[in-house]
Scaffold this active site. Structure first.
Site, PDB file in Angstrom:
ATOM      1  N   HIS A  59       9.082  52.628  27.964  1.00  0.00           N
ATOM      2  CA  HIS A  59       8.964  53.010  26.564  1.00  0.00           C
ATOM      3  C   HIS A  59       7.577  53.575  26.247  1.00  0.00           C
ATOM      4  O   HIS A  59       7.452  54.520  25.465  1.00  0.00           O
ATOM      5  CB  HIS A  59       9.240  51.796  25.676  1.00  0.00           C
ATOM      6  CG  HIS A  59       9.217  52.092  24.211  1.00  0.00           C
ATOM      7  ND1 HIS A  59      10.246  52.725  23.561  1.00  0.00           N
ATOM      8  CD2 HIS A  59       8.284  51.843  23.265  1.00  0.00           C
ATOM      9  CE1 HIS A  59       9.956  52.851  22.283  1.00  0.00           C
ATOM     10  NE2 HIS A  59       8.765  52.325  22.061  1.00  0.00           N
ATOM     11  N   HIS A 108      14.601  53.495  17.756  1.00  0.00           N
ATOM     12  CA  HIS A 108      14.539  52.029  17.689  1.00  0.00           C
ATOM     13  C   HIS A 108      15.941  51.506  17.986  1.00  0.00           C
ATOM     14  O   HIS A 108      16.505  50.714  17.238  1.00  0.00           O
ATOM     15  CB  HIS A 108      14.038  51.557  16.324  1.00  0.00           C
ATOM     16  CG  HIS A 108      12.895  50.601  16.431  1.00  0.00           C
ATOM     17  ND1 HIS A 108      12.776  49.463  15.676  1.00  0.00           N
ATOM     18  CD2 HIS A 108      11.802  50.605  17.239  1.00  0.00           C
ATOM     19  CE1 HIS A 108      11.671  48.819  15.978  1.00  0.00           C
ATOM     20  NE2 HIS A 108      11.061  49.494  16.934  1.00  0.00           N
TER      21      HIS A 108
END
EC number: 6.3.5.3
Length: 767
Positions: A59, A108
């Protein structure tokens, strides 16, 4: 060793090289852990291991995607508009009159599955802080959402929570939500996509960067206190495949406070206006680990931090937990000593807690060559002593194996031309209504009406129109338009062409508002990078976007990669979501997608060419549950020409409305324009009504032309080589579709019921 040094210090790490460490549990591979030991010349402390594990996570480090993302820079078109490109928190582009706009989209996804409300809310909060960190005032948000089947129990749980999280956070901040997407597909069951975009406005001289220059300058943490929420969120949730234990990862989801964020926004903007900061970074994924390493790496390379000075919400937190916490609404600033008092006074004015936690330090030539030096202490002892650039900029870079999916040839060969088509007008009518009422095509108002679209007073266009548009100042006419688009079906069939089609649709949607496309952001949502088939899809997608942006002159300013979007071994359809930003000099010239009563009798023109292109189409998916064949052809030259016609037509007052053709083709576009304006239309479909209605050929739009402008519009289309076919007129109370052998007529009331009732019936019934 003294009582206070029972925690893991650098001294202890040097003297206990064989101490087992939970690097695998933190998502690190054996070779990554070995490399950390090589960098440090010893085993890492627990705090250092925490920093490397989150900063080297997929990420944060883009370790599997970097080799492919580089081409966005290598193939970047030459343009004077780009003021800040990739590598910062968000890109910045010049929009004229001394103003600049910064915009970015991020994911998200995993947190929004585990805890839908907070996952989505903090996704909004995080992207807003990215924009704020560039020195801009956030002015609008958008979101691109994908869920499993609308009536599935999992979607019934996730979607309402995601929508409430987005609306709660954005509405409390007072930011208009001006557009986005809502899609449904079985492939997103258990792995929804929640992609949030924010746009902000600033003057050219207001740009701020993530850097820590000036030895002796203070390092200040301001905003919320640090708690246990979100610990390991970036590495635990966003860098791993979902499984049956995902629900147990709730502690990894952050908790947001939009009221604190609103104060933080206003406080930060005042700090910027007073010129009180020389570097700024928000604390999102990886928290203090990210902010300290990136600020230090972007400046002199040196920083000393006392972790005891970090204000805690839970005083039981260990150094590594402080470093990994992703508590929201926090910022880190670099402040000159002479401006410290003013900085702290400004924070106090806004009731924002601010603490000096360290200072920028000099580094020796040797330390600089190694990547700088970041030192952190806890209870007076050193728990971190590392080169920050090795965490922020020099993480692992993988060239993952690539392999064309084994089933792709079969999928592409399964052409939808063999599917049963409607043979009567009654069947054709039924299928128009069926497609129009399907989740993902139907009116998304049940979702979008939960968002405030007009707060701040500068919204020019918002849902349900093709793009959102914001006037950039209260007293000016200049505006920016944005649209996000993506089609996982197209990209599954051909990731290169599918990504270009997503880009082309967003480009077209922006042009359909009357704006001229200028720049691009992206959120690339894919399965596991450890799967060669997924990495092949990703590489083709990145190449497709880079090539398209180069051809049409719109640089990629930044974005996000979201991997591991799969449940077990089943990956989502590859879903690159492309955001395009455009500029319009006078928002009074903007175009809506609505037919209008004031334009009854106006001619409707179809721009572009219609071909037999049904691969990956909404009709094939909704009517037959079919995915196969090839997606529509991409013609970027034709897209650019269409964009010029739409923008010029708006500038010169030739057009009354414009609406692009995409999912559902002409049938959906005509129905939407009629319903949005409350007036019908009469359209001639020609010899092949089915293809005319449901083909999804790209590079097309419908426009209504003002009565006195038909000649000028025809000349405009001819000049740009855009086919313009008159197909009907605005007027009446029906969607009236005639063809060589018959007629289909659907009253607006029936059309509205089909289009608007689907989501309320599904989700109100589930409450």
């Amino acid at each position: 060793m003294s009582e206070v040094s029972q925690f893991d210090t650098v001294t202890k790490a040097e003297t206990t090289p064989d101490t087992p460490q939970p690097f695998a549990e933190l998502g690190m591979k054996d070779d990554e852990y070995a490399r950390v030991r090589e960098i440090l010349g010893r085993r890492p402390t627990s705090a250092e291991l925490a920093i490397y594990s989150v900063m080297w996570s997929e990420h944060c480090s883009y370790k599997s995607s970097k080799v492919h993302l580089r081409q966005f820079g290598e193939k970047a078109p030459e343009t004077d508009a780009l003021l800040v490109g990739m590598g910062e928190n968000a890109g910045v582009v010049d929009v004229g009159d001394g103003y600049a706009v910064t915009f970015k989209i991020e994911s998200h996804n995993h947190p929004s599955y585990v805890e839908p409300h907070q996952g989505a809310a903090t996704g909004v909060g995080g992207i807003v802080r990215d924009i704020l960190t560039m020195g801009a005032r956030p002015v609008a948000v958008m979101d691109a959402l994908r869920f499993g089947p609308a009536d599935a129990p999992d979607t019934q749980r996730v979607l309402p929570g995601v929508v409430s999280g987005i609306s709660f956070y954005g509405n409390c901040l007072g930011l208009p939500n001006i557009g986005g997407e809502l899609g449904f597909d079985a492939g997103y069951s258990g792995n929804p996509l929640v992609n949030a975009l924010c746009v902000g406005v600033m003057k050219h001289g207001d740009i701020k960067l993530a850097q820590a220059p000036g030895p002796g300058n203070h390092v200040i943490l301001f905003g919320s206190t640090t708690g246990p929420d979100g610990i390991g969120g970036a590495s635990v949730l966003a860098s791993a495949t979902f499984d049956d234990e995902s629900q147990a990862k709730r502690p990894s989801v952050q908790v947001g406070d939009p009221f604190m964020e609103k104060l933080l926004i206003e406080c930060s903007l005042e700090l910027f206006a007073k010129d009180l900061v020389v570097g700024i970074q928000d604390l999102g994924a990886a928290g203090v680990s990210c902010a300290t390493t990136e600020l230090a790496a972007g400046g002199t390379g040196g920083m000393r931090v006392e972790l005891d000075r970090v204000p805690l919400r839970d005083h039981r937190l260990t150094p590594e937990e402080i470093l990994m916490s992703e508590s929201q609404e926090r910022m880190m600033a670099i402040v000159e000593p002479g401006k410290l008092d003013d900085f702290l006074a400004t924070c106090a004015k806004w009731d924002i807690l601010a603490s000096v936690i360290g200072e920028v330090t000099e580094v020796t030539e040797e330390e600089a060559a190694r990547g700088g030096r970041l030192v952190m202490t806890w209870h007076g002892e050193t728990v971190v002593d590392m080169p920050p650039r090795t965490a922020s900029d020099e993480g692992p870079v993988y060239e993952r194996p690539l392999a064309r999916p084994d089933d792709l040839d079969g999928l592409q060969a399964d052409d939808p031309t063999e599917l049963e088509r409607p043979s009567t007008d009654a069947q054709l009518r039924e299928q128009v209504l069926r497609v129009l009422s399907a989740p993902g095509i139907c009116d998304p108002a049940w979702v979008t009406e939960q968002y405030d679209r007009y707060v701040l007073g500068n919204t020019v266009l918002a849902n349900p129109h093709d793009g959102g548009m914001i006037r950039i100042t209260d007293d000016g006419d200049r505006g920016v338009a944005l649209a996000t688009d993506g089609n996982g079906r197209y990209t599954r069939l051909d990731p290169y062409a599918g990504t270009q089609l997503a880009y082309a649709e967003a480009y077209r949607n922006v042009a359909a508002t009357g704006a001229r496309p200028l720049a691009v952001t992206n959120c690339l949502n894919f399965g596991s990078p450890e799967d060669p088939a997924v990495m092949w899809q990703f590489s083709e997608s990145a190449k497709g976007l880079a090539d398209a942006c180069l051809q049409l002159g719109t640089p990629v300013t930044g974005g996000n990669v979201s991997f591991y979007n799969q449940t077990g071994s089943t990956a989502i359809n590859p879903t690159p979501v492309i955001g395009v930003l455009g500029v319009i000099e006078d928002v009074h010239n903007r175009l809506t997608s609505s037919f209008s009563h004031s334009d009854e009798g106006a001619k409707i023109f179809l721009l572009g060419e219609t071909r037999e292109e049904l691969g990956g189409s909404a009709w094939a998916d909704i009517v037959h549950g079919h995915l196969g064949g090839l997606p529509p052809q991409v013609d970027l030259v034709a897209e650019a020409s269409l964009g010029e016609v739409l923008a010029d037509g708006a500038d010169n007052g030739l057009l009354a409305s414009a609406h692009d053709l995409s999912d559902g083709g002409l049938a959906v576009a005509l129905a939407e324009s009629s319903l949005r304006g409350g007036v019908g239309c009469e359209v001639k479909l020609g010899e092949e009504p089915f293809l005319a209605l449901f083909s999804e050929s790209a590079g097309r739009a419908i426009v209504t032309v003002r009565a006195d402008a038909e000649g000028a519009f025809g000349e405009l289309c001819a000049r740009h080589g855009v086919p313009a076919t008159p197909i009907g007129i605005v007027g009446g109370t029906d969607l009236a579709l005639t063809h060589a052998n018959g007629e289909i007529r659907i009253g607006l009331a029936e059309l509205r019921t089909a289009h608007e009732s689907t989501l309320p019936q599904i989700f109100n019934a589930s409450r």
